[in-house]
Structure formats: C-alpha cells, structure tokens
Motif scaffolding. Structure first.
Motif, PDB file in Angstrom:
ATOM      1  N   ASN A 195      -5.576   7.632  11.270  1.00 13.47           N
ATOM      2  CA  ASN A 195      -4.786   8.628  10.554  1.00 13.47           C
ATOM      3  C   ASN A 195      -3.303   8.325  10.393  1.00 13.47           C
ATOM      4  O   ASN A 195      -2.583   9.083   9.770  1.00 13.47           O
ATOM      5  CB  ASN A 195      -4.939   9.994  11.229  1.00 13.47           C
ATOM      6  CG  ASN A 195      -6.374  10.490  11.095  1.00 13.47           C
ATOM      7  OD1 ASN A 195      -6.982  10.367  10.027  1.00 13.47           O
ATOM      8  ND2 ASN A 195      -6.930  10.999  12.183  1.00 13.47           N
ATOM      9  N   ARG A 196      -2.848   7.189  10.985  1.00 13.04           N
ATOM     10  CA  ARG A 196      -1.420   6.901  10.870  1.00 13.04           C
ATOM     11  C   ARG A 196      -1.074   6.470   9.442  1.00 13.04           C
ATOM     12  O   ARG A 196      -1.845   5.761   8.813  1.00 13.04           O
ATOM     13  CB  ARG A 196      -1.036   5.779  11.848  1.00 13.04           C
ATOM     14  CG  ARG A 196      -1.153   6.203  13.305  1.00 13.04           C
ATOM     15  CD  ARG A 196      -1.060   5.027  14.257  1.00 13.04           C
ATOM     16  NE  ARG A 196      -2.318   4.298  14.351  1.00 13.04           N
ATOM     17  CZ  ARG A 196      -2.592   3.400  15.312  1.00 13.04           C
ATOM     18  NH1 ARG A 196      -1.700   3.117  16.228  1.00 13.04           N
ATOM     19  NH2 ARG A 196      -3.752   2.783  15.335  1.00 13.04           N
ATOM     20  N   THR A 197       0.059   6.898   8.926  1.00 13.85           N
ATOM     21  CA  THR A 197       0.501   6.405   7.614  1.00 13.85           C
ATOM     22  C   THR A 197       1.950   5.942   7.697  1.00 13.85           C
ATOM     23  O   THR A 197       2.731   6.437   8.512  1.00 13.85           O
ATOM     24  CB  THR A 197       0.430   7.471   6.488  1.00 13.85           C
ATOM     25  OG1 THR A 197       1.224   8.562   6.875  1.00 13.85           O
ATOM     26  CG2 THR A 197      -0.977   7.914   6.199  1.00 13.85           C
ATOM     27  N   LYS A 231      -1.897   2.694   5.341  1.00  7.94           N
ATOM     28  CA  LYS A 231      -2.623   3.187   6.513  1.00  7.94           C
ATOM     29  C   LYS A 231      -3.217   1.962   7.186  1.00  7.94           C
ATOM     30  O   LYS A 231      -3.892   1.169   6.513  1.00  7.94           O
ATOM     31  CB  LYS A 231      -3.757   4.118   6.090  1.00  7.94           C
ATOM     32  CG  LYS A 231      -3.346   5.308   5.226  1.00  7.94           C
ATOM     33  CD  LYS A 231      -4.537   6.249   5.030  1.00  7.94           C
ATOM     34  CE  LYS A 231      -4.223   7.352   4.021  1.00  7.94           C
ATOM     35  NZ  LYS A 231      -5.299   8.369   3.946  1.00  7.94           N
ATOM     36  N   THR A 248      -5.900   0.060   0.882  1.00  3.78           N
ATOM     37  CA  THR A 248      -5.379   1.174   0.067  1.00  3.78           C
ATOM     38  C   THR A 248      -6.072   1.324  -1.289  1.00  3.78           C
ATOM     39  O   THR A 248      -7.240   1.663  -1.331  1.00  3.78           O
ATOM     40  CB  THR A 248      -3.836   1.156  -0.076  1.00  3.78           C
ATOM     41  OG1 THR A 248      -3.416   0.145  -0.975  1.00  3.78           O
ATOM     42  CG2 THR A 248      -3.146   0.999   1.278  1.00  3.78           C
TER      43      THR A 248
END
Ligand code: 6R9
Length: 660
Positions: free
Chosen positions: A13-15, A440, A445
C-alpha cells in the motif's frame, strides 16, 4: 463464482509521489498530462503515433499508411523510407551534438574510451564498408557474438546502415547455442572478438565461433570479422576470417545510410522458450525506431544533460533498445560498461556512477538483490548524488528490494521506474513516467500512452479489481514483434491464439500473470507457466517470494510447486540467506510462519530449502522450471543452454547441507 485465474494474496500500500522539481521540468509532468496523452492515443492510436513519427524521426520518404492491421500481422508506416542509423547518428552531426559523447565506455580492466557522435558515425561507416567488402548486402543476416565493447554497438549499427539484419547472440552463450541461432537465421557472416573480459577471466569468443562453424555446420556463414580485445591467441581461418584492426584503417569513413522500407527487417533476437528451440523474435525498422525513442524519452525523462546508464548486455533486448537504439536516436550520452560486480570489485557499479556522474541508472532486480546482500557500505562509500532517476527491468521487483533501491541508492530522491516489457514488445509497455506517476513498490504502474493493456481470463473477459489473470495487449503497437523468424505458426500459437479472438478483438498474450488494483495499477505476478495450484488456489510466484524476501534473514527466494496427493501441489521455497544469517531448522519453521503471517495459511510453504545460489538465466531471471524438477525429485529436463552457472544446479542437487 467468477473465473479467477490467479489469486492475489499480497497487498502493498505504500505510494511515492514524483519529486516536485523533477516533475516540473519533466517531459511529462503530471498525471493529468499523462492521462491526456493516454486518452488521445486510445481514441486514435494511428494518429497519435503518426504525429510523433513526424516530430521525432527523420524520414527519407513519408509513409502512405500509418497502420495496416490484419491480425495478427501489423504493418506500421508502410511506404515510408528511413534508416535507423540516420536517426541515431547522421542527424546529430548537423547539430551541436556532433562532438557530444554518444558512448562513454569502460572496460572491466579499467580502460576506457569515449566516442562522440562524429567518431561513432565514422566507425559505423567504416565497419559498414568492411561488411560490404565481405559480401554482406541488404537483406542478409549477420550474427554478432561480442563482449560489451563499443564495437558491439558499432557492429549492430553497421549492419543496420547497409540494411543487413543483425542477430546478436549473448557472448556468454555456448558454441552450440550460437550455432543453433546462426543456422536458424541463415547468417551470412559473423562479427566477433578474440575474447572478452568477464569476472576477471578471459572468455574465448573466437574459439566458440570456430567450434560453432566447425565441420561446415553453418554453411551459410562465409566470413568472420574479428575485433581484437583481449589479445589472446586465436586461429584465423584463411579466406574466412578477417581482423577488424587490419582492415579498419583503410576502410572509407563514409557510407550513406541505405534507405529502408519501414517494415524492412531490422533484427532477429532469439528468446528461449521454456521448452523447445529458441524463438527468433523479428523486429522491423520504423515502428521499432519510433517506439524505443519515445519510451526512453518519456519513461526516463531523457534530457541532453543526462548521463544515462543501462547495465544490461547488448545481447539482450534491453541492450538493443535501451543501450543502442533508444539512447542514440535521442542523441543521449550513454555509459557502456564491460564489467559486472565481481569478488575482486563488488562496488564497481557505484564507482562508475561516481566517476561519470551518472544521472539515470537502469538495472535488474537480480542485481539489486545481490547489492543488498553485499551490504550498504559499498554504495555508501561513493558519491551517488548525480543520480536523479532509477530504473528496473527483467523480473518483478519485490517491494523490499524496491525500498532498498529507493533508500540506499536513490537516497529517497529518485523516482523508480519499473518497466515491464519483453523481447517481443521491443520497448516499455507498463511503466511509470517519473515526473507524473506516483509509484507503488512492486508495481510497474500503468501502460505507456498508446498501449491498451488488460488483465483477462482465458475467455478474454476482463478481471475485476485485484483479481489475478492474464496480462494481454489489445491493440498493436509500433515495436511489436512481427513474427517468429521462419515460423509463422509458432507466432500465431504462442502469442495470438492462447486467448481466442472474439468479435475481431485480438489479444496479445504476454505469458505473465497480473492483477490490476482499483487505481488502475498493474502488478505482475510471475510467468503463468510458474503458477502453483494449491488445493485449487492458483498462486503466482511473485507474491510468495516477496513475502519471504521481506524476512530479514532472506536475500532471495524462488518458489515452485511439487505434486502433492492431497493438495494438488505443495509449495517448495528455495531460499538464499543474507550475509549474517545462519541456516537452521528453526529458521525454516520461522520462515514458514512468516509467510503465513504475511499472506495466510494457503501460501504456507510445505518445504524450505536453503541454497547458496539460485539457478538463473544469463540475463538474471530465476529458472523456476529447473527448480520444479529438483523439488519433485525428477531429472532436469528441457533446455539449459541459457543457464548462467552450471555449478549452481549441482550444489542444489546435493541438498542443503548448511541446514544440517
Ligand atoms: C525486457 C525483458 C520478458 C519477461 C516478462 C516478465 C519479465 C520483465 C519485468 C518483468 C515484472 C518487470 N519482466 N520486466 N516482470 N516486472 N518490470 O526482460 O525481456 O528477456 O524477453 O523477458 O521478463 O515475465 O514476460 P525478456
């Protein structure tokens, strides 16, 4: 129940947003701009590419028709005439770029050469004239078997200059592998070197060529041009073999670029199927030139001030598209490095970055995982502040490796461009644009403008958000493979008939499993051939491997299925450990539990095997097929000619003594 093809079990979930200053100055500088380009291309792909072809390339004669799509055969820019070497060389000579460095090359022993555009042009013309003297002409095929020296690129360009197609065979391949490829391509000549330096040893390339051609095994080959690199002793066959350094001084330094039809053959590049003989992927001139030019320009935000370095070998598609043609067509300065990290010089990549002030650095996850294992001291001891963009290609990158790359190499300043593409696609298909796309970790992407990518089931029905399926492309693109050399049937079957066309919609089948999340980001889950079926749940390899790599003791892992009476298949995980970690039964239990915690009980490995190293192809991809054989106790089957290090298999066969 929906027909879910591959289950997704891991979420990341990191962006990371593009750095503001970089975005402001970028060719594509916002998501809004990306979306505008994407929608424009989607509405009128032919119009989109035609506009760029006119703006970005030089043509001897304009095309009559942008796209002729008779599935599965596409023709781009028919009727147009151009020469890719004109776009890569000549057109820069009338600008200030004439004396700009095209290649900054460094050899493994530390020697170096810089070639300006004018000098490169001269060398290419000379070799093109030598090829002509050797009897090579337009339409012929030429095998190239070279170390990573400037002459490798010069050889490719010299072929393209006169309209001969090159077929580069990676210099680490065996004589047999070389012979098979030369036979299939019916090569008329071979360009090679006496040898090359690799990991502090001399690789005797000319000897391998002699072996490949022995007993008239490749009757089509008439001449061999030999570049002197290592000065090792070689046998020169009278009437067949020619030293480049003997003919180069007298060769004319001018050779006009042959006007080529847009669809004329540019090169053949063999890619190994998991079984059967390698496929000769066919690329043609105009579409390939345009697509590699545009993708490099936008996805790496390439500028005239950049010092761009792609660490691949020219023997791979990455070297073709993004060491030679893409950078030169853009008039860029590209670093070319003969060496690889090796025990005598593990930090060599960072030395090269520091020495030349590399701004864009493009490498593979396998290298990144190796760097992690070697420790942070090596990069930390060098000045990496010139870097502004980092790239990765070749395999899915585990989020933990991504984060390390971001922190330790990019110092949290440099966007990471994860480019998903294939030999067959010619150029990047899924990729962030560094000034636009929030990234991410682990996701390539979104599609490049003009690429209509989707995730579908076996019937071509689109998968829902986060449902795993098959990655497909639904519209032809300029640099797509045109066929498999000499085997149209294989072209159709492998790429276009895996998913049956419906209502005129054709699906290019990439052979990768993927899912798309609710934001439209694609996550590659591994090759579909490697999917593991546990109690009816089809699991991709990437997510389980990423879970393992997120454990501090694990450097790298590869998971495969082993037939199991109860579950259908059981998961066997091969694991290499970080420098400080010790193998033990306790650690095995801990790793199994770690996967359960990260993913769930469904992905719990039935067995963990510690290994010193994993079997990889020479381009760094893990060969799970061989591990599958090992895990089930079967003999190693199929083609192993692309294996990097044969001793790895022997060690794996002996089990994992470290864990005793
Ligand atoms: C360029 C190249 C193609 C296969 C491809 C996929 C894997 C490449 C990737 C990736 C996840 C990425 N692959 N890039 N998987 N993320 N960014 O590698 O061409 O040698 O033909 O291999 O490599 O499985 O289908 P090629």
């Amino acid at each position: 129940m929906t027909d879910i093809t591959i289950e997704s079990v891991l979420q990341e979930n990191r962006t990371f947003a593009p750095p503001t200053a970089l975005a402001q100055a970028a060719h594509v500088s916002s998501m809004a701009q990306y979306e505008e380009l994407y929608e424009k291309a989607k509405a009128d792909p032919a119009g989109f590419w035609a506009e760029l072809a006119e703006q970005e390339l030089d043509w001897f004669k304009p095309w009559d028709k942008v796209l002729d799509w008779q599935p599965p055969f596409a023709k781009w820019f028919e009727g147009g005439k151009l020469n890719i070497t004109y776009n890569c060389l000549d057109r820069h000579l009338t600008t200030w770029r004439k004396n700009k460095a095209a290649f900054i090359w460094e050899g493994e022993p530390g020697d170096s050469v810089t070639l300006t555009y004018a000098q490169l042009h001269r060398q290419v013309c000379k070799m093109a004239n030598v090829l002509k003297d050797m009897g090579v002409s337009k339409g012929d095929r030429v095998g190239i078997y070279m170390p990573m020296i400037p002459e490798a690129a010069i050889a490719m360009l010299a072929c393209a200059r006169i309209g001969a197609a090159h077929s580069v065979v990676f210099g680490g391949f065996s004589a047999e592998a070389l012979r098979d490829r030369l036979v299939d391509a019916k090569a008329k000549a071979v360009i090679t070197a006496d040898g090359g330096f690799r990991k502090d040893k001399v690789v005797h390339l000319k000897d391998a060529v002699d072996q490949a051609l022995a007993d008239n095994a490749v009757p089509s080959v008439q001449k061999v041009l030999v570049v002197q690199r290592t000065k090792s002793e070689v046998t020169m066959a009278a009437g067949r073999d020619i030293w480049w350094h003997e003919v180069e001084p007298d060769a004319a330094a001018d050779c006009p670029a042959e006007p080529m039809d847009s669809e004329d053959l540019l090169f053949i590049l063999y890619t190994s199927g998991s079984t059967g003989k390698p496929k000769g992927v066919v690329h043609t001139t105009a579409g390939y030139n345009l697509y590699t030019h545009m993708t490099l320009k936008w996805a790496f935000d390439l500028k005239d001030t950049d010092v761009y370095w792609c660490t691949a070998d020219v023997g791979w598609i990455t070297g073709h598209s993004y060491i030679v043609y893409g950078p030169l067509s853009n008039g860029a300065t590209a670093v070319m490095y003969e060496g690889v990290p090796r025990p005598s010089n593990p930090g060599c990549f960072w030395d090269v970055v520091e020495k030349y002030g590399v701004t864009i650095f493009y490498t593979a996850p396998t290298a990144i995982r190796a760097f992690i294992k070697m420790g942070n001291d090596l990069p930390n001891a060098r000045d990496l502040s010139s870097l502004r963009i980092l790239g990765t290609v070749g395999e899915p990158i585990n989020p933990e490796a991504w984060i390390w790359y971001h922190k330790v190499i990019g110092k949290e300043r440099c966007p990471i461009v994860d480019t998903w593409w294939q030999t067959e696609t010619g150029g990047f298909m899924l990729t962030p644009l560094p000034g636009a796309t929030p990234t991410k970790p682990g996701s390539a992407t979104k599609p490049f403008p003009g690429i209509l990518a989707d995730v579908v089931d076996m019937n071509g029905k689109p998968a829902g958000d986060d449902e795993g399926g098959y990655l497909v492309i639904k519209h032809p693109w300029p640099s797509m493979l045109r066929t498999v050399y000499g085997d149209e049937d294989r072209f159709r079957k492998t790429y276009w008939e895996q998913i049956e066309p419906k209502d005129g919609q054709y699906f290019y089948f990439a052979g990768d499993g993927a899912r798309r999340d609710k934001d439209g980001y694609f996550w590659i889950m591994g090759r579909v051939d490697d999917v593991i079926n546990v109690s009816g749940h089809r699991l991709g390899t990437m997510e389980i491997e990423s879970a393992l790599v997120s454990h501090p003791a694990v450097a790298e892992s590869a998971v495969v299925g082993r037939p199991d009476d109860l579950k259908g298949e059981d998961i066997v995980a091969f694991v290499t450990l970080e420098g400080g970690a010790t193998a033990s039964e306790d650690l095995k239990a801990e790793l199994k539990q770690h996967v359960v915690n990260e993913i769930g009980a469904i992905a719990r490995p039935g067995e963990i095997r510690f290994a010193e190293a994993l079997p990889k192809t020479r381009s760094g991809k893990i060969m799970r097929r061989l591990l599958r054989n090992l895990a089930s106790g079967a003999e190693i089957a199929g083609d192993t000619s692309t294996l990097e290090d044969r001793t790895v298999l022997d060690k794996l066969r002996q089990g994992d003594p470290e864990s005793a």
